[in-house]
Scaffold this motif. Sequence first.
Motif, PDB file in Angstrom:
ATOM      1  N   SER A  13       0.828  -1.203   0.000  1.00 45.60           N
ATOM      2  CA  SER A  13       0.000   0.000   0.000  1.00 45.60           C
ATOM      3  C   SER A  13       0.866   1.258   0.000  1.00 45.60           C
ATOM      4  O   SER A  13       0.605   2.223  -0.738  1.00 45.60           O
ATOM      5  N   GLN A  14       1.896   1.245   0.841  1.00 49.09           N
ATOM      6  CA  GLN A  14       2.800   2.393   0.882  1.00 49.09           C
ATOM      7  C   GLN A  14       3.521   2.571  -0.452  1.00 49.09           C
ATOM      8  O   GLN A  14       3.759   3.693  -0.903  1.00 49.09           O
ATOM      9  N   THR A  15       3.860   1.451  -1.099  1.00 49.06           N
ATOM     10  CA  THR A  15       4.533   1.523  -2.406  1.00 49.06           C
ATOM     11  C   THR A  15       3.631   2.166  -3.451  1.00 49.06           C
ATOM     12  O   THR A  15       4.061   3.018  -4.240  1.00 49.06           O
ATOM     13  N   ILE A  16       2.347   1.753  -3.454  1.00 51.32           N
ATOM     14  CA  ILE A  16       1.392   2.340  -4.406  1.00 51.32           C
ATOM     15  C   ILE A  16       1.242   3.835  -4.152  1.00 51.32           C
ATOM     16  O   ILE A  16       1.224   4.656  -5.086  1.00 51.32           O
ATOM     17  N   GLN A  17       1.154   4.205  -2.863  1.00 48.49           N
ATOM     18  CA  GLN A  17       1.018   5.619  -2.529  1.00 48.49           C
ATOM     19  C   GLN A  17       2.231   6.416  -2.980  1.00 48.49           C
ATOM     20  O   GLN A  17       2.112   7.519  -3.508  1.00 48.49           O
ATOM     21  N   LEU A  18       3.414   5.841  -2.761  1.00 50.33           N
ATOM     22  CA  LEU A  18       4.634   6.525  -3.177  1.00 50.33           C
ATOM     23  C   LEU A  18       4.699   6.672  -4.697  1.00 50.33           C
ATOM     24  O   LEU A  18       5.168   7.694  -5.220  1.00 50.33           O
ATOM     25  N   LYS A  19       4.227   5.640  -5.430  1.00 51.67           N
ATOM     26  CA  LYS A  19       4.201   5.728  -6.888  1.00 51.67           C
ATOM     27  C   LYS A  19       3.278   6.854  -7.353  1.00 51.67           C
ATOM     28  O   LYS A  19       3.586   7.591  -8.290  1.00 51.67           O
ATOM     29  N   GLN A  20       2.108   6.978  -6.671  1.00 49.51           N
ATOM     30  CA  GLN A  20       1.186   8.049  -7.020  1.00 49.51           C
ATOM     31  C   GLN A  20       1.812   9.422  -6.764  1.00 49.51           C
ATOM     32  O   GLN A  20       1.696  10.346  -7.583  1.00 49.51           O
ATOM     33  N   GLU A  21       2.445   9.550  -5.606  1.00 50.75           N
ATOM     34  CA  GLU A  21       3.094  10.816  -5.291  1.00 50.75           C
ATOM     35  C   GLU A  21       4.208  11.123  -6.285  1.00 50.75           C
ATOM     36  O   GLU A  21       4.415  12.282  -6.671  1.00 50.75           O
ATOM     37  N   LEU A  22       4.931  10.069  -6.705  1.00 51.87           N
ATOM     38  CA  LEU A  22       5.991  10.260  -7.686  1.00 51.87           C
ATOM     39  C   LEU A  22       5.418  10.725  -9.022  1.00 51.87           C
ATOM     40  O   LEU A  22       5.961  11.624  -9.680  1.00 51.87           O
ATOM     41  N   ALA A  23       4.271  10.128  -9.434  1.00 53.05           N
ATOM     42  CA  ALA A  23       3.635  10.524 -10.692  1.00 53.05           C
ATOM     43  C   ALA A  23       3.183  11.984 -10.626  1.00 53.05           C
ATOM     44  O   ALA A  23       3.346  12.751 -11.586  1.00 53.05           O
ATOM     45  N   GLU A  24       2.607  12.356  -9.471  1.00 52.15           N
ATOM     46  CA  GLU A  24       2.177  13.749  -9.309  1.00 52.15           C
ATOM     47  C   GLU A  24       3.376  14.700  -9.355  1.00 52.15           C
ATOM     48  O   GLU A  24       3.308  15.781  -9.946  1.00 52.15           O
ATOM     49  N   ALA A  25       4.453  14.291  -8.722  1.00 54.47           N
ATOM     50  CA  ALA A  25       5.649  15.132  -8.730  1.00 54.47           C
ATOM     51  C   ALA A  25       6.195  15.280 -10.142  1.00 54.47           C
ATOM     52  O   ALA A  25       6.634  16.367 -10.548  1.00 54.47           O
ATOM     53  N   GLU A  26       6.154  14.171 -10.925  1.00 54.66           N
ATOM     54  CA  GLU A  26       6.631  14.245 -12.306  1.00 54.66           C
ATOM     55  C   GLU A  26       5.747  15.173 -13.143  1.00 54.66           C
ATOM     56  O   GLU A  26       6.226  15.926 -14.008  1.00 54.66           O
ATOM     57  N   THR A  27       4.430  15.136 -12.879  1.00 54.84           N
ATOM     58  CA  THR A  27       3.507  16.035 -13.609  1.00 54.84           C
ATOM     59  C   THR A  27       3.803  17.496 -13.280  1.00 54.84           C
ATOM     60  O   THR A  27       3.855  18.357 -14.177  1.00 54.84           O
ATOM     61  N   ARG A  28       3.991  17.764 -11.963  1.00 57.28           N
ATOM     62  CA  ARG A  28       4.317  19.138 -11.569  1.00 57.28           C
ATOM     63  C   ARG A  28       5.638  19.576 -12.183  1.00 57.28           C
ATOM     64  O   ARG A  28       5.809  20.727 -12.603  1.00 57.28           O
ATOM     65  N   ASN A  29       6.563  18.657 -12.247  1.00 53.91           N
ATOM     66  CA  ASN A  29       7.864  18.965 -12.830  1.00 53.91           C
ATOM     67  C   ASN A  29       7.731  19.313 -14.318  1.00 53.91           C
ATOM     68  O   ASN A  29       8.372  20.241 -14.827  1.00 53.91           O
TER      69      ASN A  29
END
Length: 620
Positions: free
Chosen positions: A574-590
């Motif tokens: 679950s934590q891995t999925i959450q981290l992947k989502q946060e990473l995707a959001e960070a990449e979008t913001r980037n």
Amino acid sequence: MAMARASSGLAYPERFYAAAAYAGFDGSPNSANSVSSKFQNDTALLLYALYQQATVGPCNTPKPSTWNAVEQSKWKSWYGLANMPPAEAMRLFVKILEEEDPGWYSRASNFVSEPVVDFQTNHNPKVEPVVENGNSFPETKTISSENGSSMETQDKDVVSEGLGSVVVYDQWVAPPISGQRPKARYEHGAAVIQDKMYIYGGNHNGRYLNDLHVLDLRSWTWSKVDAKVGAESDESKSPATITHCAGHSLIAWENKLVSIAGHTKDPSESIQVKGFDPQTHTWSTLKTYGKAPVSRGGQSVTLVGTSLVIFGGQDAKRSLLNDLHILDLETMTWDEIDAVGVPPSPRSDHAAAVHAERYLLIFGGGSHATCFNDLHVLDLQAMEWTRPTQQGEIPSPRAGHAGVTVGENWFIVGGGDNKSGASETVVLNMSTLVWSVVTSVEGRVPLASEGLSLAVSSYNGEDVLVSFGGYNGRYSNEVNVLKPSHKSTLQSKIAETPVPDSVSAVHNATNATNATRDESEFEAGQEGKIREIVMDNVDPEPMKSKGEVSSEHLIATLNSEKEELESSLSKEKSQTIQLKQELAEAETRNTDLYKELQSVRGQLAAEQSRCFKLEVYPIY
């Protein structure tokens, strides 16, 4: 309390007072002059300091004036002993006197009779002695529990005939040794054959030794063995020299001794194997076949069935090793093992033991920079290394310790970490991987030193641990004995009720079924072993019901652990999925920020171009 007896027949502290009186310490103002007239100045000062330490304690008196050179020298000598225990001061006093005047006891006529001064060598409860026919024996035994508190004392005769001294359970005592003691040493080899402990080689003041001594464990008498070199006609043997060595291993095999590896003055390229026949007092070099390992010292050598398992050590170039080799003693053939899994890091001066003739355990040891307290297990059938989780009172990092097994229990004594010696005697239940402290000692004593040896013998059906030698700033040739209690040798992590004394075998449940191996491999391999207890002289039906209850309890325990692991794994996913989502959001913001950056750069370029035109084509 451990009130050790001396070979003269006088027990401590009476022996100390007799020695002090003989040396001239009678408490009179002229006693110092009497001592100085018998010994050289440095010896007299040391005896004075030890006497003060034993009778008064650590030096707390003010430093004398500098003009009084004699008193200042005496003060410095006493003050330098710091917090040495009175017991150690007494023994050192007598030992120095015996070195300076070996026949003092036979010439002494007036012994000082003083009240007995108790001195503590073990952190265990006191056993009050009673006197019968001039000899001191304890009335009860005290068994130390795992948490350091004491159990209820039990009326039991704990004096072994032939030992000649009190052997209290779970405490170290010094037996009354007679005969010519071996030279003090460490890194020697020790092995027991038919109630005789053989000591071979070792290191003393940086010099390798090649003498062989034997201690009769019935009479506690030392004797030196006049060994000779044999000229065997057998093809498997060839003439040998009696090698000066240290850091070697001495193994008892078919009523003979096998000396293997070790540091020597002129090291050979590969490990040398030598044999000693106690009947003929003859050494011979044993011819081996196959590729022999590189020569080394500080390795572990473990007898498993008819083979020797050699691990680690340090070669002649001081390179640390973690290779694994097996020598078949029936064919004398070497075999290098390439086990799977992660092996222990390169090390020397570790300890090794075998459990259930299948699992090789490696504990502790040291590298050039640090010491370890890790535990590694090698499955000798699968040839696979694992590093299980240790439980209980895990020992501190150490190297140079010694160990022996009694049943499923592995006793570890001594060692150190380059700062101080390890004072605890610990035991590992090899079935449950739970550590416990048996007892501990105080001060810089041989039991808290490196390079000592530990052997196990038996008397009247009871096991006895015997230690010898060691180095902790001073070389030792002392012998100490500990008799393990039934409690310390039958500890269990899983069983809440005491296990009967008739336990005859312990097996791992990893052998029970292959169907559940994949499912429970992590729990069984890393956290412990499922045990099957086979008992003698027990009715079949009760044994069956107890086994079923125990098995059900163990299965429930493993299922519970499995559920916990699955729950933890689910949380991790679950934590891995959450981290992947946060990473995707960070990449979008980037990406958005990058676009904005490009836009700003474009605007800046346009402004720069306009400014350039204004400079080139000014407007008048």
